[in-house]
Design a protein around this motif. Structure first.
Motif, short mmCIF file in Angstrom:
data_model
loop_
_atom_site.label_atom_id
_atom_site.label_comp_id
_atom_site.label_asym_id
_atom_site.label_seq_id
_atom_site.Cartn_x
_atom_site.Cartn_y
_atom_site.Cartn_z
N VAL A 122 0.83 -1.21 0.00
CA VAL A 122 0.00 0.00 0.00
C VAL A 122 0.87 1.25 0.00
O VAL A 122 0.62 2.20 -0.76
N ILE A 123 1.89 1.26 0.83
CA ILE A 123 2.78 2.43 0.91
C ILE A 123 3.48 2.68 -0.42
O ILE A 123 3.51 3.81 -0.93
N LEU A 124 4.03 1.62 -1.02
CA LEU A 124 4.80 1.77 -2.26
C LEU A 124 3.91 2.24 -3.41
O LEU A 124 4.20 3.25 -4.06
N ILE A 125 2.82 1.52 -3.66
CA ILE A 125 1.97 1.83 -4.83
C ILE A 125 1.26 3.16 -4.65
O ILE A 125 1.23 3.99 -5.57
N THR A 126 0.68 3.39 -3.48
CA THR A 126 -0.05 4.65 -3.25
C THR A 126 0.88 5.85 -3.36
O THR A 126 0.52 6.88 -3.94
N SER A 127 2.08 5.74 -2.82
CA SER A 127 3.04 6.85 -2.86
C SER A 127 3.45 7.18 -4.29
O SER A 127 3.47 8.35 -4.69
N VAL A 128 3.75 6.14 -5.08
CA VAL A 128 4.18 6.36 -6.47
C VAL A 128 3.06 7.02 -7.27
O VAL A 128 3.28 8.02 -7.98
N PHE A 129 1.85 6.50 -7.16
CA PHE A 129 0.74 7.06 -7.93
C PHE A 129 0.34 8.45 -7.42
O PHE A 129 -0.15 9.28 -8.19
N SER A 130 0.56 8.73 -6.14
CA SER A 130 0.26 10.07 -5.63
C SER A 130 1.18 11.11 -6.23
O SER A 130 0.76 12.24 -6.50
N VAL A 131 2.43 10.74 -6.43
CA VAL A 131 3.38 11.66 -7.08
C VAL A 131 2.93 11.95 -8.50
O VAL A 131 2.93 13.11 -8.96
N LEU A 132 2.53 10.90 -9.24
CA LEU A 132 2.05 11.09 -10.60
C LEU A 132 0.77 11.93 -10.62
O LEU A 132 0.53 12.70 -11.55
N ALA A 165 -8.98 1.32 -4.69
CA ALA A 165 -8.41 2.34 -3.80
C ALA A 165 -6.91 2.44 -3.95
O ALA A 165 -6.33 3.53 -3.91
N LEU A 166 -6.27 1.30 -4.13
CA LEU A 166 -4.81 1.26 -4.24
C LEU A 166 -4.31 2.19 -5.34
O LEU A 166 -3.33 2.93 -5.16
N ILE A 167 -4.99 2.20 -6.48
CA ILE A 167 -4.58 3.01 -7.63
C ILE A 167 -5.29 4.37 -7.63
O ILE A 167 -4.66 5.43 -7.66
N TYR A 168 -6.61 4.32 -7.61
CA TYR A 168 -7.42 5.53 -7.78
C TYR A 168 -7.20 6.53 -6.65
O TYR A 168 -6.96 7.72 -6.91
N LEU A 169 -7.25 6.07 -5.39
CA LEU A 169 -7.05 7.00 -4.28
C LEU A 169 -5.59 7.46 -4.20
O LEU A 169 -5.32 8.55 -3.71
N GLY A 170 -4.67 6.61 -4.67
CA GLY A 170 -3.28 7.04 -4.73
C GLY A 170 -3.13 8.26 -5.62
O GLY A 170 -2.57 9.29 -5.23
N VAL A 171 -3.68 8.15 -6.83
CA VAL A 171 -3.60 9.26 -7.78
C VAL A 171 -4.32 10.50 -7.25
O VAL A 171 -3.79 11.62 -7.28
N GLY A 201 5.82 25.32 -0.83
CA GLY A 201 6.26 24.76 0.45
C GLY A 201 5.09 24.31 1.31
O GLY A 201 5.03 23.17 1.78
N TYR A 202 4.13 25.21 1.52
CA TYR A 202 2.95 24.88 2.34
C TYR A 202 2.10 23.83 1.65
O TYR A 202 1.55 22.93 2.29
N ARG A 203 1.99 23.91 0.32
CA ARG A 203 1.21 22.92 -0.42
C ARG A 203 1.83 21.52 -0.31
O ARG A 203 1.11 20.52 -0.30
N THR A 204 3.14 21.45 -0.24
CA THR A 204 3.80 20.15 -0.09
C THR A 204 3.44 19.52 1.25
O THR A 204 3.22 18.31 1.34
N ILE A 205 3.35 20.35 2.29
CA ILE A 205 2.94 19.84 3.61
C ILE A 205 1.52 19.28 3.53
O ILE A 205 1.22 18.20 4.07
N ILE A 206 0.63 20.01 2.84
CA ILE A 206 -0.75 19.55 2.69
C ILE A 206 -0.78 18.23 1.92
O ILE A 206 -1.46 17.27 2.32
N TYR A 207 -0.03 18.17 0.82
CA TYR A 207 0.03 16.96 -0.01
C TYR A 207 0.52 15.75 0.79
O TYR A 207 -0.12 14.68 0.78
N VAL A 208 1.60 15.89 1.50
CA VAL A 208 2.17 14.78 2.27
C VAL A 208 1.17 14.31 3.34
O VAL A 208 0.99 13.10 3.55
N THR A 209 0.53 15.25 4.00
CA THR A 209 -0.45 14.90 5.04
C THR A 209 -1.60 14.08 4.45
O THR A 209 -2.01 13.05 5.01
N PHE A 210 -2.14 14.53 3.31
CA PHE A 210 -3.25 13.82 2.68
C PHE A 210 -2.83 12.41 2.26
O PHE A 210 -3.61 11.46 2.40
N VAL A 211 -1.64 12.28 1.71
CA VAL A 211 -1.17 10.96 1.25
C VAL A 211 -1.00 10.01 2.44
O VAL A 211 -1.40 8.84 2.38
#
Length: 470
Positions: A122-132, A165-171, A201-211
């Motif tokens: 979950v960590i690997l796939i969700t993180s990769v797709f979240s970046v994309l 969820a693994l793919i869709y929620l990751g993206v 900078g602040y948006r990156t904090i928001i992004y990481v928190t959501f992921v």
């Protein structure tokens, strides 16, 4: 609970996606007879057409007639054609790839190595797709990758919801908190006259928190499935799913050199698409073509004849017709709303309500208003060009920075993306995977609530720190 109530509840949670969208279409059509009609003047700046603040005026009503109601569905199909063909060609290419056995062998090899450590996957796939997703590389084209998630879920003895969820929620955990996507964030900042991708900078904090929150939620659901508490009950992969026709053999399968060559070819082509998306702004049309190319290449590498490739490809397309045409039904909602000429009235009413509020209440109101409007305007860029020209000067009057106004718009449309029944992407994914909209809501609403609370917290902090352009 009585038997009649149980049956009523069951029917509600298994309401067919086409029936649901037809009901929404009917409500929107009836609204064209009731809601006052009006329009803003619009001006074109380069390639972007935006509304002119203060230009709202009444126009002649244009109620949806009997014939117009049904032709709106056909018009929606035409306008949704790029995504419709992407879904169909995805099914075709995956059918050819599935016939080679390469994907089955690779997934089983990965699952055997991971064992029951689904958290790591979950960590690997969700993180990769979240970046994309946060970079806007994969948004609508996430549809093409969802069948892979379904196949992984099958191999891990999970359910269809986990696979989606693994793919869709990751993206979408990434896309909903985008830090550098020109199509929504860049466009909104351009309209608000802010530096491109400022406030990263602040948006990156928001992004990481959501992921992180999304990963924890998917992992927690995986544990529930292990405990036989799947939302889908005993039907882990509903029989009406087009994508589930691609079975994963749970027996030991050799991962041969030919399998590796086929997957390497597929991976290189997909990576090439991602690179071209960044460099040349490739989108859904190009990805549809890429899947035709992948199907031919994979078939030849597997020494299939031309006839065999064509028949397998078309059979895969047929399996996803249900999931493809739902995109056109969702698009028909927009057609009726635009022709009915009352979307601008709703936007004008929102701006009128927000104007007298305090900065804190106003910022939260922008967020909630954007979320509500996204059910009617399912396009992120479409909502930006309609709402941002009004929110930017409104933010100045209310003492809110324009950066906060932009983020309120981004987060507002973001938190409802994954529950929006007028989203062609969501409804297509649910149709492909056989998950009813009601059961998806049962899974998704708690996470949506958490996303909403987080969004309000981050917006409030943005107001308190007077979050500026940089």
């Amino acid at each position: 609970m009585t038997e009649s109530k149980q049956l009523k509840k069951k029917s509600l949670f298994r309401l067919d996606a086409y029936v649901l969208l037809f009901c929404i279409l009917l409500l929107c059509a009836l609204a064209t007879y009731v809601v006052p009609t009006g329009e803003f003047d619009r001006v074109k700046n380069g390639n972007v057409t935006t509304v002119v603040p203060g230009s709202y005026h009444a126009v002649e009503p244009n109620p949806t007639g009997f014939i117009e109601f049904f032709t709106a569905i056909q018009t929606g199909m035409v306008k949704g054609a790029p995504i419709i063909f992407l879904v169909l060609f995805t099914g075709g290419a995956l059918a050819v790839l599935d016939k080679t056995g390469a994907l089955n062998a690779a997934i089983l090899t990965m699952v055997r190595k991971l064992g029951n450590r689904e958290w790591l996957l979950v960590i690997l796939i969700t993180s990769v797709f979240s970046v994309l997703g946060t970079l806007g590389v994969i948004v609508n084209s996430v549809i093409a990758f969802v069948p892979l998630g379904i196949m992984i879920a099958r191999a891990m003895k999970m359910d269809a919801i986990f696979g989606v969820a693994l793919i869709y929620l990751g993206v979408y955990a990434g896309f909903n908190t985008t830090i550098a996507f020109p199509g929504t964030l860049g466009l909104s900042q351009e309209i608000a006259e802010l530096p491109l991708f400022s406030g990263i900078g602040y948006r990156t904090i928001i992004y990481v928190t959501f992921v992180i929150v999304t990963i924890l939620y998917i992992g927690r659901y995986a544990r529930k499935v292990r405990q036989n508490k799947s939302i889908l009950g005993g039907e882990l992969f509903p029989s009406d799913s087009g994508s589930t026709t691609m079975e994963v053999d749970t027996k030991n399968v050799d991962f041969t050199t030919r399998h590796k060559l086929i997957l390497a070819f597929t991976g290189i082509v997909l990576i090439g698409f991602i690179v071209c998306t960044i460099l040349f702004k490739w989108d859904v049309n190009e990805m549809s073509g890429i899947f035709i190319f992948i199907a031919i290449g994979v078939g030849l590498l597997n020494k299939m004849s031309g006839n065999d490739i064509a028949k397998t490809f078309l059979k895969g397309c047929q399996g996803l017709i249900y999931g493809a045409l739902i995109v056109g039904m969702a698009r028909a909602v927009t057609v009726i709303l635009e022709d009915g000429k009352f979307l601008d009235t709703i936007v004008y009413g929102l701006a009128t309500i927000l104007e007298p509020l305090s900065p804190m209440a106003g910022a939260i109101g922008m967020f909630l208003g954007s979320a509500g409007l996204h059910f009617l305007i399912s396009s992120g860029s479409g909502e930006a060009v309609m709402l941002m020209p009004l929110l930017a000067p409104l933010a100045d009057l209310m003492g809110i920075t324009r950066q906060v106004a932009v983020e309120a718009l981004m987060l507002g449309e973001g938190v409802v993306n994954c529950i929006n029944p007028t989203s062609g992407v969501l409804m297509s994914i649910l149709a492909m995977s056989g998950i009813s909209y009601g059961k998806w809501l049962k899974f998704m609403l708690p996470l949506t609530a958490v996303w909403t609370v987080l969004s309000i917290v981050f917006i409030v902090i943005g107001v308190l720190i007077n979050w500026g352009p940089y």
